[in-house]
Design a protein around this motif. Structure first.
Motif, PDB file in Angstrom:
ATOM      1  N   UNK A 422      20.746  10.487  23.170  1.00 16.64           N
ATOM      2  CA  UNK A 422      20.680  10.345  24.631  1.00 16.64           C
ATOM      3  C   UNK A 422      20.981  11.647  25.348  1.00 16.64           C
ATOM      4  N   UNK A 423      21.878  12.466  24.764  1.00 20.36           N
ATOM      5  CA  UNK A 423      22.257  13.698  25.459  1.00 20.36           C
ATOM      6  C   UNK A 423      21.064  14.641  25.595  1.00 20.36           C
ATOM      7  N   UNK A 424      20.083  14.521  24.700  1.00 17.95           N
ATOM      8  CA  UNK A 424      18.909  15.404  24.782  1.00 17.95           C
ATOM      9  C   UNK A 424      18.083  15.151  26.046  1.00 17.95           C
ATOM     10  N   UNK A 425      18.137  13.935  26.567  1.00 19.65           N
ATOM     11  CA  UNK A 425      17.440  13.660  27.832  1.00 19.65           C
ATOM     12  C   UNK A 425      18.126  14.390  28.984  1.00 19.65           C
ATOM     13  N   UNK A 426      19.444  14.526  28.883  1.00 18.07           N
ATOM     14  CA  UNK A 426      20.156  15.281  29.914  1.00 18.07           C
ATOM     15  C   UNK A 426      19.898  16.785  29.756  1.00 18.07           C
ATOM     16  N   UNK A 427      19.637  17.237  28.533  1.00 21.05           N
ATOM     17  CA  UNK A 427      19.228  18.639  28.336  1.00 21.05           C
ATOM     18  C   UNK A 427      17.943  18.907  29.118  1.00 21.05           C
TER      19      UNK A 427
END
Length: 457
Positions: A422-427
């Protein structure tokens, strides 16, 4: 014997060193590379990759335990020896394959850590070599704890190669390595204790999100001893006694094996940097090296013939494989084309592969306030959201830090089963400078974990 001369000499065969070597060799430069350990670096041989293989088995185990009684009958058991055998299928071939590929690229290999003789000259394998450019990419190594009995302490390399899992383990240090190994060991059946100098694990991560992980770890059976500094390790008949100072008193814990997970420092002590006029930085608080000094081109300020990239570089970037690759790209370009490419890192995510996983990018709430941003903070614990409920996961929380005026995300912090993905979407959102309104207007596949980020904004 004639003096060997190279256009580029690289010290270190991990992600950063190999990247520079291949790029420069492809340009027709004469290139040499050296390592005092097995070729391939930390990540592939004794770090991220083998660790993630061990984590993968515990993921399957945890999910089956969480769903016991909800369709799962007789959850599986973990066979440590079989797991280690499986892990070795990922690591065993790395050194030979790395050497084969380097040889194919025409790169000269040395199997020793060089020492500087002067600004352009090295001694390696009893030979003297000169190079127009020297790249230091030696990575990090475990911090030595200068206490009595320190020779009894094992390190992360040893944990990843354990033939049998001990009944009880103490980890000295609650950073990401200590926490990840603690979760692996506890799920595989060991009694685990973490001794940490701070009042919480994972210093530098958002404290509220970390608190969820601490609670989950304690439920798993991991014992924490906070605000404690280990002072001595003694060998008993079967166990080791670990003495520590806490609240002005000396207390102790015992375990079959003790691991030093107190941190890592740049691997530069054998290079004789002073003879090469290579400057390096130390932390004022404890005198430990921060790494090889670099300017905006990742070039050493005192010896312009030297560049440094990866974890050993004091660039300020977090010591992660993706940042090592990025720094190697910058060094490679500047060696081949002259200093035209400056270090300019986008927001960098970081994941702690405990279960639940903890992932972060950008500023914590505390950091954002210190920098003077006018922020909105959305912090919730949401184990009742669909994707957590469907696998009966009891830990799922997030904290999003938003710049009120610009509607931009300053930081995202997630703990949950798929936090690492999920953190990659915030990247993407932060690198693309997408506003929270932009993200809310997007349509994601449902019912996926990624879709749930819209509920976090």
């Amino acid at each position: 014997m004639a003096l060997k001369e190279f256009d580029v000499f690289i010290i270190g065969t991990g992600t950063a060193g190999k990247t520079v070597a291949y790029d420069c060799a492809a340009e027709g430069m004469t290139v040499a590379i050296a390592d005092n350990r097995e070729y391939g670096g930390t990540c592939a041989n004794r770090g991220c990759d083998p660790k993630k293989v061990l984590v993968g088995i515990t993921e399957a185990y945890k999910m089956s335990k969480d769903l016991e009684g909800k369709g799962i009958v007789n959850p599986p058991k973990i066979d440590w020896k079989a797991l280690q055998k499986f892990k070795s299928t990922f690591t065993a071939a790395v050194p030979a394959a790395t050497e084969r590929d380097l040889k194919k690229a025409g790169i000269k290999m040395y199997h020793q850590s060089p020492k500087f003789l002067d600004e352009n000259t090295l001694s390696v394998e009893g030979k003297t070599v000169k190079a127009k450019k020297i790249v230091i990419a030696t990575g990090l190594k475990p911090l030595e704890l200068k206490i009595p009995g320190r020779d009894y302490l094992k390190i992360s390399d040893d944990f990843l190669d354990l033939e049998e899992l001990p009944e009880s383990i103490v980890f000295v240090g609650g950073g990401y390595i200590g926490m990840e190994f603690a979760h692996i060991a506890a799920r595989c059946g060991a009694q685990v204790t973490v001794i940490e100098a701070s009042d919480h694990p994972l210093d530098g991560f958002d404290k509220d999100i970390v608190s969820h992980l601490t609670e989950a770890s304690e439920k798993l059976g991991i014992k924490f001893i906070f605000n404690a500094r280990v002072s001595e390790v003694k060998k008993l008949q079967k166990n080791y006694r670990i003495s520590y100072q806490k609240g002005g008193k000396t207390e102790s814990a015992t375990a079959r094996v003790v691991f030093n997970t107190a941190g890592r420092v740049p691997s530069i002590d054998t290079l004789d940097l002073e003879k090469g006029n290579v400057s390096f930085e130390t932390r004022l608080t404890d005198g430990q090296e921060k790494g090889v000094s670099v300017n905006e081109y990742l070039q050493n300020p005192s010896n312009p013939n030297v560049y440094s990239c990866g974890d050993v570089s004091a660039s300020g970037a977090p010591p992660l494989t993706p940042t090592s690759s990025q720094e190697a790209r910058i060094v490679s370009l500047n060696i081949r084309e002259g200093n035209h490419t400056k270090m300019d890192f986008p927001p960098v995510p970081s994941v702690v592969f405990t279960l639940p996983k903890l992932a972060t990018i950008g500023l914590t709430e505390e950091e954002a306030r210190k920098k003077g941003y006018d922020i909105a903070v959305n912090y919730k614990s949401v184990p009742n959201w669909f994707n957590a409920k469907r696998i009966n996961a009891d830990v799922y929380a997030f904290k999003i830090v938003e710049d009120k005026k610009r509607k931009l995300i300053l930081g995202a912090h997630i703990i949950g089963p798929e936090a690492g993905e999920m953190i990659n979407l915030f990247v993407l959102a932060m690198c693309g400078k997408l506003t929270t309104e932009n993200l809310k207007a997007m349509i994601f596949a449902y019912p996926t974990w990624g879709n749930e980020i819209k509920g976090m904004l």
